[in-house]
Design an enzyme around this catalytic site. Sequence first.
Site, PDB file in Angstrom:
ATOM      1  N   GLY A  18       0.671  -1.048  -0.014  1.00  0.00           N
ATOM      2  CA  GLY A  18      -0.118   0.015   0.008  1.00  0.00           C
ATOM      3  C   GLY A  18       0.955   1.092   0.112  1.00  0.00           C
ATOM      4  O   GLY A  18       1.921   1.184   0.132  1.00  0.00           O
ATOM      5  N   VAL A  35       0.967   3.548   2.362  1.00  0.00           N
ATOM      6  CA  VAL A  35       1.984   3.714   3.637  1.00  0.00           C
ATOM      7  C   VAL A  35       2.879   2.617   3.788  1.00  0.00           C
ATOM      8  O   VAL A  35       4.213   2.856   4.125  1.00  0.00           O
ATOM      9  CB  VAL A  35       0.774   3.614   4.913  1.00  0.00           C
ATOM     10  N   SER A  51      -1.924  -9.955  -3.038  1.00  0.00           N
ATOM     11  CA  SER A  51      -0.498  -9.656  -3.514  1.00  0.00           C
ATOM     12  C   SER A  51       0.510 -10.718  -3.199  1.00  0.00           C
ATOM     13  O   SER A  51       1.730 -10.305  -3.305  1.00  0.00           O
ATOM     14  CB  SER A  51      -0.153  -8.419  -2.555  1.00  0.00           C
ATOM     15  N   CYS A 109      -2.488  11.128  10.443  1.00  0.00           N
ATOM     16  CA  CYS A 109      -1.794  12.014  10.028  1.00  0.00           C
ATOM     17  C   CYS A 109      -2.080  13.408  10.594  1.00  0.00           C
ATOM     18  O   CYS A 109      -1.113  14.160  10.669  1.00  0.00           O
ATOM     19  CB  CYS A 109      -1.725  11.879   8.440  1.00  0.00           C
ATOM     20  N   GLN A 140      -6.273  18.548   3.071  1.00  0.00           N
ATOM     21  CA  GLN A 140      -5.525  17.154   2.992  1.00  0.00           C
ATOM     22  C   GLN A 140      -5.300  16.532   1.609  1.00  0.00           C
ATOM     23  O   GLN A 140      -6.314  16.552   1.053  1.00  0.00           O
ATOM     24  CB  GLN A 140      -6.281  16.081   3.867  1.00  0.00           C
ATOM     25  N   HIS A 176       0.014  17.313   3.880  1.00  0.00           N
ATOM     26  CA  HIS A 176      -1.520  17.985   4.541  1.00  0.00           C
ATOM     27  C   HIS A 176      -0.999  19.254   5.058  1.00  0.00           C
ATOM     28  O   HIS A 176       0.128  19.616   5.483  1.00  0.00           O
ATOM     29  CB  HIS A 176      -1.982  17.240   5.634  1.00  0.00           C
ATOM     30  N   ASN A 223       1.881  13.683   4.543  1.00  0.00           N
ATOM     31  CA  ASN A 223       1.027  12.822   5.426  1.00  0.00           C
ATOM     32  C   ASN A 223       1.504  11.515   5.558  1.00  0.00           C
ATOM     33  O   ASN A 223       1.244  10.744   6.159  1.00  0.00           O
ATOM     34  CB  ASN A 223      -0.288  13.039   4.895  1.00  0.00           C
TER      35      ASN A 223
HETATM   36  P1  NAP Z   1      -3.567   1.399   0.398  1.00  0.00           P
HETATM   37  O1  NAP Z   1      -2.892   2.066  -0.376  1.00  0.00           O
HETATM   38  O2  NAP Z   1      -4.979   1.051   0.106  1.00  0.00           O
HETATM   39  O3  NAP Z   1      -2.995   0.057   0.900  1.00  0.00           O
HETATM   40  C1  NAP Z   1      -3.761  -0.896   1.861  1.00  0.00           C
HETATM   41  C2  NAP Z   1      -2.531  -2.094   2.066  1.00  0.00           C
HETATM   42  O4  NAP Z   1      -3.357  -3.080   3.076  1.00  0.00           O
HETATM   43  C3  NAP Z   1      -2.249  -2.976   1.069  1.00  0.00           C
HETATM   44  O5  NAP Z   1      -0.750  -3.262   1.031  1.00  0.00           O
HETATM   45  C4  NAP Z   1      -3.188  -4.151   1.094  1.00  0.00           C
HETATM   46  O6  NAP Z   1      -2.609  -5.281   0.448  1.00  0.00           O
HETATM   47  C5  NAP Z   1      -3.089  -4.405   2.620  1.00  0.00           C
HETATM   48  N1  NAP Z   1      -4.542  -5.014   2.977  1.00  0.00           N
HETATM   49  C6  NAP Z   1      -5.650  -4.732   2.855  1.00  0.00           C
HETATM   50  N2  NAP Z   1      -6.517  -5.768   3.245  1.00  0.00           N
HETATM   51  C7  NAP Z   1      -5.526  -6.714   3.853  1.00  0.00           C
HETATM   52  C8  NAP Z   1      -5.818  -7.861   4.376  1.00  0.00           C
HETATM   53  N3  NAP Z   1      -7.102  -8.373   4.755  1.00  0.00           N
HETATM   54  N4  NAP Z   1      -4.744  -8.525   5.026  1.00  0.00           N
HETATM   55  C9  NAP Z   1      -3.573  -8.137   4.781  1.00  0.00           C
HETATM   56  N5  NAP Z   1      -3.332  -6.959   4.265  1.00  0.00           N
HETATM   57  C10 NAP Z   1      -4.157  -6.319   3.727  1.00  0.00           C
HETATM   58  O7  NAP Z   1      -3.779   1.959   1.824  1.00  0.00           O
HETATM   59  P2  NAP Z   1      -2.758   3.110   2.692  1.00  0.00           P
HETATM   60  O8  NAP Z   1      -2.932   4.460   2.153  1.00  0.00           O
HETATM   61  O9  NAP Z   1      -1.465   2.344   2.380  1.00  0.00           O
HETATM   62  O10 NAP Z   1      -3.456   2.843   4.142  1.00  0.00           O
HETATM   63  C11 NAP Z   1      -3.464   1.722   4.684  1.00  0.00           C
HETATM   64  C12 NAP Z   1      -4.149   1.837   6.172  1.00  0.00           C
HETATM   65  O11 NAP Z   1      -2.894   2.594   7.032  1.00  0.00           O
HETATM   66  C13 NAP Z   1      -5.260   2.527   6.173  1.00  0.00           C
HETATM   67  O12 NAP Z   1      -6.352   1.807   6.267  1.00  0.00           O
HETATM   68  C14 NAP Z   1      -5.233   3.265   7.740  1.00  0.00           C
HETATM   69  O13 NAP Z   1      -5.716   2.422   8.650  1.00  0.00           O
HETATM   70  C15 NAP Z   1      -3.830   3.434   7.847  1.00  0.00           C
HETATM   71  N6  NAP Z   1      -3.228   4.904   7.520  1.00  0.00           N
HETATM   72  C16 NAP Z   1      -3.085   5.779   8.580  1.00  0.00           C
HETATM   73  C17 NAP Z   1      -2.792   7.175   8.273  1.00  0.00           C
HETATM   74  C18 NAP Z   1      -2.598   7.892   9.483  1.00  0.00           C
HETATM   75  O14 NAP Z   1      -3.302   8.901   9.479  1.00  0.00           O
HETATM   76  N7  NAP Z   1      -1.634   7.495  10.392  1.00  0.00           N
HETATM   77  C19 NAP Z   1      -2.669   7.608   6.939  1.00  0.00           C
HETATM   78  C20 NAP Z   1      -3.062   6.610   5.963  1.00  0.00           C
HETATM   79  C21 NAP Z   1      -3.259   5.289   6.383  1.00  0.00           C
HETATM   80  P3  NAP Z   1      -2.934  -5.718  -0.824  1.00  0.00           P
HETATM   81  O15 NAP Z   1      -2.047  -5.329  -1.851  1.00  0.00           O
HETATM   82  O16 NAP Z   1      -2.825  -7.292  -0.745  1.00  0.00           O
HETATM   83  O17 NAP Z   1      -4.528  -5.326  -1.175  1.00  0.00           O
HETATM   84  O1  3JN Z   2      -7.610  10.684   4.701  1.00  0.00           O
HETATM   85  C1  3JN Z   2      -6.498  11.086   5.218  1.00  0.00           C
HETATM   86  O2  3JN Z   2      -5.988  11.976   4.845  1.00  0.00           O
HETATM   87  C2  3JN Z   2      -5.809  10.315   6.358  1.00  0.00           C
HETATM   88  C3  3JN Z   2      -6.644   8.962   6.486  1.00  0.00           C
HETATM   89  C4  3JN Z   2      -6.403   8.168   7.466  1.00  0.00           C
HETATM   90  C5  3JN Z   2      -7.154   6.772   7.515  1.00  0.00           C
HETATM   91  C6  3JN Z   2      -7.742   6.151   6.214  1.00  0.00           C
HETATM   92  C7  3JN Z   2      -8.514   5.045   6.261  1.00  0.00           C
HETATM   93  C8  3JN Z   2      -8.694   4.385   7.243  1.00  0.00           C
HETATM   94  C9  3JN Z   2      -7.245   6.237   8.620  1.00  0.00           C
HETATM   95  C10 3JN Z   2      -6.759   6.683   9.737  1.00  0.00           C
HETATM   96  O3  3JN Z   2      -5.672   6.662   9.781  1.00  0.00           O
HETATM   97  O4  3JN Z   2      -7.436   7.355  10.651  1.00  0.00           O
HETATM   98  C11 3JN Z   2      -8.302   5.039   8.547  1.00  0.00           C
HETATM   99  C12 3JN Z   2      -8.670   4.323  10.076  1.00  0.00           C
HETATM  100  O5  3JN Z   2      -9.635   4.634  10.587  1.00  0.00           O
HETATM  101  O6  3JN Z   2      -7.736   3.446  10.202  1.00  0.00           O
END
Ligand code: NAP
Ligand code: 3JN
Length: 341
Positions: free
Chosen positions: A14, A16, A42, A130, A157, A243, A316
Amino acid sequence: MSKNPVVAVCGATGAVGQEMLSVLEQRNFPYSEIIPMASSRSAGKKVPFKGGELTVVELTEKSFEGVDLALFSAGGGTSEKFAPIAVKAGCVVVDNSSAWRMDDECPLVVPEVNPHDLDWHKGIIANPNCSTIQMMVALKPIHDEARIKRVVVSTYQAVSGTGQKAIEELENQVRRLMNGQPVVADVYPHQIAFNCLPQIDVFMDNGYTKEEMKMVHETIKIMGDPSIKVTATCVRVPVFYSHSESVNIETEEKLTADDVRALLAKSPGITVEDYPAKNSYPMSITAAGEDDTYVGRIREDDTIENGINMWIVSDNIRKGAALNTVQIAETLIERDLVRVP
Ligand code: NAP
Ligand code: 3JN
């Protein structure tokens, strides 16, 4: 621990997760093995690491045997299910989702702000949202100096906060519009190209969005001060990375704009860029790919007794997610806390 940890990166394909691998590489993070994990979709894919490639394995209930540290960014549902399984196997989890942030058993940590909270972890440490992280980096030194009573924040954002599919949606919509073609909105409820959406995440019964309420609750937990009042408006803008936040604060003690500039300039993780005469201030492209949180447009708000306005910008995906997670992991290692108590 005497040996370098075995590290799982859960969600490695993903937005992140890929940045997490880059940050581990760039910071020369100590490890004995890095295991990229994702869903069955994947499994077998390759991800770049240190000039070579690592093979992605499927995240399953058996994945954590022999793993010391798991860095999760695979969504809240995955964290809810797999983080307790990992901890049971003796693995310490740093989780990027909101699943564990408000759990009393889980510290919510920004290393520049509350590293001491890592001392009481019970296996799962939560990485804040973030938008909260960058605001905390800038506000903590001010709170320590002059006690913040109230915060009014509006965010701008980037689409990368929604993940890889949202980055592609903005790219595709821009391309189609520039070619006179109609656009399709899949990820967001409306067109995001050349548009601002005053909605991030779902609406709650109080009229705020979930993202806005995350900023309120997480600020209080990280600062360890329930008296701070926070109100937020979160807006998605057609920017790929970083952001930005317009932040108005009211403090107990008087601080001038010069005081704030001097204070932030010597605080960890912050670059002050504030030279109005040279049209110089932080922008999204200033922070993209960088580690620091950038602060500018610092000025006194003379509509209240002790008020300050400022503009805070940070990448972010880096400080808002991957970098903060890796910094937590580094602090755990420094403090010999990579163990489930
Ligand atoms: P993304 O680009 O959609 O990537 C999602 C990742 O999760 C991919 O590697 C996906 O793998 C994997 N995944 C999904 N379902 C899964 C499962 N059942 N088992 C194992 N792996 C799974 O999303 P992202 O932006 O990287 O964000 C991922 C998560 O990080 C968000 O949902 C959120 O909770 C968190 N996040 C936090 C912040 C923050 O504010 N700190 C910011 C952004 C995101 P595949 O390639 O196999 O689909
Ligand atoms: O939208 C953004 O800029 C930050 C998004 C964070 C996010 C996206 C999907 C799920 C989160 C988060 O970290 O709060 C989540 C979540 O609730 O885990």
